[in-house]
Design an enzyme around this catalytic site. Structure first.
Site, PDB file in Angstrom:
ATOM      1  N   TRP A   1     -44.345 -32.563  58.678  1.00  0.00           N
ATOM      2  CA  TRP A   1     -43.592 -33.368  59.634  1.00  0.00           C
ATOM      3  C   TRP A   1     -43.000 -32.464  60.727  1.00  0.00           C
ATOM      4  O   TRP A   1     -42.987 -32.827  61.904  1.00  0.00           O
ATOM      5  CB  TRP A   1     -42.500 -34.139  58.897  1.00  0.00           C
ATOM      6  CG  TRP A   1     -41.613 -34.986  59.761  1.00  0.00           C
ATOM      7  CD1 TRP A   1     -40.410 -34.638  60.294  1.00  0.00           C
ATOM      8  CD2 TRP A   1     -41.867 -36.326  60.201  1.00  0.00           C
ATOM      9  NE1 TRP A   1     -39.887 -35.677  61.046  1.00  0.00           N
ATOM     10  CE2 TRP A   1     -40.759 -36.727  60.998  1.00  0.00           C
ATOM     11  CE3 TRP A   1     -42.917 -37.225  60.005  1.00  0.00           C
ATOM     12  CZ2 TRP A   1     -40.671 -37.988  61.585  1.00  0.00           C
ATOM     13  CZ3 TRP A   1     -42.829 -38.475  60.588  1.00  0.00           C
ATOM     14  CH2 TRP A   1     -41.716 -38.846  61.372  1.00  0.00           C
TER      15      TRP A   1
ATOM     16  N   GLU B   1     -43.347 -32.849  54.155  1.00  0.00           N
ATOM     17  CA  GLU B   1     -42.152 -32.666  54.983  1.00  0.00           C
ATOM     18  C   GLU B   1     -42.296 -31.434  55.879  1.00  0.00           C
ATOM     19  O   GLU B   1     -41.835 -31.423  57.028  1.00  0.00           O
ATOM     20  CB  GLU B   1     -40.912 -32.530  54.093  1.00  0.00           C
ATOM     21  CG  GLU B   1     -40.573 -33.786  53.319  1.00  0.00           C
ATOM     22  CD  GLU B   1     -40.256 -34.966  54.218  1.00  0.00           C
ATOM     23  OE1 GLU B   1     -39.584 -34.763  55.255  1.00  0.00           O
ATOM     24  OE2 GLU B   1     -40.695 -36.081  53.905  1.00  0.00           O
TER      25      GLU B   1
ATOM     26  N   TRP C   1     -27.935 -48.875  75.929  1.00  0.00           N
ATOM     27  CA  TRP C   1     -27.099 -48.001  75.106  1.00  0.00           C
ATOM     28  C   TRP C   1     -25.818 -47.642  75.863  1.00  0.00           C
ATOM     29  O   TRP C   1     -25.816 -47.504  77.089  1.00  0.00           O
ATOM     30  CB  TRP C   1     -27.829 -46.699  74.787  1.00  0.00           C
ATOM     31  CG  TRP C   1     -28.712 -46.766  73.585  1.00  0.00           C
ATOM     32  CD1 TRP C   1     -28.360 -47.151  72.327  1.00  0.00           C
ATOM     33  CD2 TRP C   1     -30.099 -46.403  73.523  1.00  0.00           C
ATOM     34  NE1 TRP C   1     -29.447 -47.050  71.480  1.00  0.00           N
ATOM     35  CE2 TRP C   1     -30.526 -46.601  72.183  1.00  0.00           C
ATOM     36  CE3 TRP C   1     -31.008 -45.936  74.461  1.00  0.00           C
ATOM     37  CZ2 TRP C   1     -31.815 -46.335  71.771  1.00  0.00           C
ATOM     38  CZ3 TRP C   1     -32.305 -45.685  74.044  1.00  0.00           C
ATOM     39  CH2 TRP C   1     -32.699 -45.877  72.715  1.00  0.00           C
TER      40      TRP C   1
ATOM     41  N   ASN D   1     -30.765 -34.780  54.494  1.00  0.00           N
ATOM     42  CA  ASN D   1     -31.689 -35.495  55.376  1.00  0.00           C
ATOM     43  C   ASN D   1     -31.523 -37.010  55.305  1.00  0.00           C
ATOM     44  O   ASN D   1     -31.571 -37.697  56.340  1.00  0.00           O
ATOM     45  CB  ASN D   1     -33.130 -35.108  55.045  1.00  0.00           C
ATOM     46  CG  ASN D   1     -34.107 -35.693  56.047  1.00  0.00           C
ATOM     47  OD1 ASN D   1     -34.050 -35.389  57.229  1.00  0.00           O
ATOM     48  ND2 ASN D   1     -34.992 -36.562  55.584  1.00  0.00           N
TER      49      ASN D   1
ATOM     50  N   TRP E   1     -29.004 -42.214  71.925  1.00  0.00           N
ATOM     51  CA  TRP E   1     -29.459 -41.214  70.965  1.00  0.00           C
ATOM     52  C   TRP E   1     -29.238 -39.792  71.470  1.00  0.00           C
ATOM     53  O   TRP E   1     -29.073 -38.859  70.676  1.00  0.00           O
ATOM     54  CB  TRP E   1     -30.940 -41.423  70.633  1.00  0.00           C
ATOM     55  CG  TRP E   1     -31.871 -41.361  71.810  1.00  0.00           C
ATOM     56  CD1 TRP E   1     -32.229 -42.390  72.642  1.00  0.00           C
ATOM     57  CD2 TRP E   1     -32.570 -40.207  72.302  1.00  0.00           C
ATOM     58  NE1 TRP E   1     -33.097 -41.963  73.609  1.00  0.00           N
ATOM     59  CE2 TRP E   1     -33.337 -40.625  73.435  1.00  0.00           C
ATOM     60  CE3 TRP E   1     -32.625 -38.877  71.910  1.00  0.00           C
ATOM     61  CZ2 TRP E   1     -34.139 -39.748  74.162  1.00  0.00           C
ATOM     62  CZ3 TRP E   1     -33.431 -37.997  72.637  1.00  0.00           C
ATOM     63  CH2 TRP E   1     -34.172 -38.440  73.742  1.00  0.00           C
TER      64      TRP E   1
ATOM     65  N   TRP F   1     -34.380 -37.956  66.222  1.00  0.00           N
ATOM     66  CA  TRP F   1     -33.447 -38.881  66.867  1.00  0.00           C
ATOM     67  C   TRP F   1     -34.190 -40.042  67.514  1.00  0.00           C
ATOM     68  O   TRP F   1     -33.770 -41.204  67.401  1.00  0.00           O
ATOM     69  CB  TRP F   1     -32.594 -38.135  67.902  1.00  0.00           C
ATOM     70  CG  TRP F   1     -31.347 -37.584  67.282  1.00  0.00           C
ATOM     71  CD1 TRP F   1     -31.125 -36.303  66.881  1.00  0.00           C
ATOM     72  CD2 TRP F   1     -30.174 -38.320  66.943  1.00  0.00           C
ATOM     73  NE1 TRP F   1     -29.874 -36.188  66.317  1.00  0.00           N
ATOM     74  CE2 TRP F   1     -29.264 -37.408  66.351  1.00  0.00           C
ATOM     75  CE3 TRP F   1     -29.791 -39.649  67.091  1.00  0.00           C
ATOM     76  CZ2 TRP F   1     -27.998 -37.793  65.898  1.00  0.00           C
ATOM     77  CZ3 TRP F   1     -28.526 -40.041  66.639  1.00  0.00           C
ATOM     78  CH2 TRP F   1     -27.651 -39.124  66.053  1.00  0.00           C
TER      79      TRP F   1
END
Length: 458
Positions: free
Chosen positions: A268, A265, A296, A331, A349, A372
């Site tokens: 990441w 993580e 969107w 998370n 987004w 996102w």
């Protein structure tokens, strides 16, 4: 010589390359600049930084130094402090990924000093992890595999600090512009914070001594203290990624359970920074250009219901309330709320990204943008565009007993009261019953899948 070390989102003494360089040059004036524009754009993040200033000053005073706090445009402040102190150099961290460095060298030079920009103490310098063809990784798994082959430099110990002959004037360790922007939420969010370098170090040690063993299982359960809780400390620089990596490395090498998942993580975050470095428009444009044609919806009343936690979907609304009352969100719930906004509600987004940018105390522009886009399906290594989280199914799996939802939604629960105390009065939280769902989950899923088919056909 006298030097200035501008503590620029590196609010610690440990593993601070700019501070080490400044101390090697001469006497050091530690400086923090509270920029009103930053507070307006990122008030929760600014508040979290402000809360860290008193512990930072305490650490400095224990070493015979002290913190100087100034408010204003960083270019003007640096020039003024150089002129006041006769400093020959300013050492600080390069602005990536939080801000640019345009105009800073010129402003400092005009005042008679040199500006030295130092890299952040990330796991590795940007560009260190490359594909076999020499490019940037677009998929996380091979990135992490390659990262493991790159040496992570050892953290730098805090240097000895020499005091200057005199100290410049300082201002209160507060950020009035952020306090005004946070309004009623300032005190509520402050109560949820654990600021300071020493606290971050203790949280890491406690996590590695206990909860990390169950991290792979418990990290997805929002009612459990199953994570390290270090995201805000990382974001404001109370602890470095390198320090976390090296503290956890012995346990990883020994095969301790949970450690590899935890460090993946952390990697990441590194992956996100590499991608933002390669694609500076990651927070503005879809990484996959064809997604700019996707239908969107923009901001509007539906998005406002999402922001206020009034969608009628319990796990989504609980997460949005946690965010507003604490500046953080679990998370797993972040993924659920983001999927619901972009897929069930078909909202852009970038609307969600902007809200998180304002309300997260652990806001990081690289992670925020990539995550996102990952959830929306338009980014690198994205969740398959057709994958639509069912919030009720996710809640049943990860909040099986409903403890998290009750804490934030039941009017008598502590979490719900905290949210009511933080929310603007115009939201009328105290008098609002649970709303009906904005959209039925099955209908929202069908609408999203139809829109995806239109994108593929177009």
């Amino acid at each position: 010589m006298t030097t200035i070390c501008w503590f620029r989102r590196v609010l610690r003494l440990d593993d601070h390359p700019a501070l080490v360089a400044a101390a090697a040059d001469g006497a050091v004036i530690p400086l923090v600049v509270l920029d009103p524009e930053e507070a307006a754009a990122h008030p929760a993040s600014a508040e979290r930084q402000a809360l860290s200033l008193r512990p930072l000053d305490d650490e400095l005073r224990a070493r015979g130094s002290r913190l100087t706090v100034r408010r204003g445009d960083p270019r003007d402040v640096l020039a003024a402090v150089v002129a006041e102190t006769g400093a020959s150099a300013v050492h600080t961290t390069a602005g990536f990924p939080f801000a640019g460095d345009d105009g800073l060298p010129e402003a400092v030079a005009a005042a008679g000093a040199a500006l030295h920009l130092h890299p952040t103490a990330d796991l590795v310098p940007r560009g260190s992890v490359r594909t076999g063809a020499g490019g940037t990784f677009k998929v996380y798994s091979p990135f992490f595999k390659a990262l493991r082959q790159v040496p992570v430099a050892s953290p730098l110990p805090a240097p000895a600090l020499r005091a200057p002959g005199s100290w410049p004037a300082t201002e209160p360790a507060d950020w009035p512009e952020a306090r005004r922007a946070m309004d009623r939420g300032w005190e509520v969010v402050a109560a949820a914070a654990e600021p300071g370098e020493a606290r971050a170090a203790r949280r890491l040690a406690d996590f590695l001594d206990g909860a990390v063993a169950d991290y792979p299982e418990h990290r997805d359960q929002p009612s459990r203290p199953g994570t390290s809780g270090l995201s805000d400390a990382l974001a404001v620089g109370e602890i470095s990624a390198r320090r976390i990596w090296h503290e956890a490395l012995p346990a990883w090498r020994a095969g301790a359970p949970g450690v590899e998942t935890f460090l993946s993580e952390l990697a990441w975050r590194e992956f996100a920074r590499d991608l933002l470095h390669e694609s500076p428009g990651l927070g503005v444009r879809c990484w996959r250009p064809e997604w700019e044609r996707f239908a969107w919806d923009g901001d509007g009343p539906v998005a406002e219901l999402w922001r206020r936690g009034e969608t009628g979907v319990d796990i989504v609304d609980a997460g949005m309330r946690e965010l507003f009352a604490t500046g953080r969100m679990h998370n797993r719930v972040r993924m659920i709320t983001a999927s619901y906004l972009t897929k069930h509600l078909l909202t852009d987004w970038r609307v969600g990204l902007a809200w998180f940018e304002r309300t997260l105390t652990d806001w990081d522009p690289a992670s925020n943008a990539m995550n996102w886009q990952w959830v929306a399906g338009c980014g690198p290594d994205a969740s398959p565009y057709f994958r639509i989280f069912n919030p009720d199914t996710q809640a049943a799996k990860f909040d099986a007993r409903g403890a998290y939802r009750r804490y934030w939604l039941d009017a008598a629960a502590d979490g719900a009261r905290r949210f009511a105390a933080a929310a603007p009065r115009s939201w009328r939280v105290e008098h609002s019953p649970r709303p009906a769902p904005v959209v039925e989950l099955a209908a929202g899923r069908s609408r999203a899948l139809a829109a995806y088919e239109d994108l593929r056909a177009g």
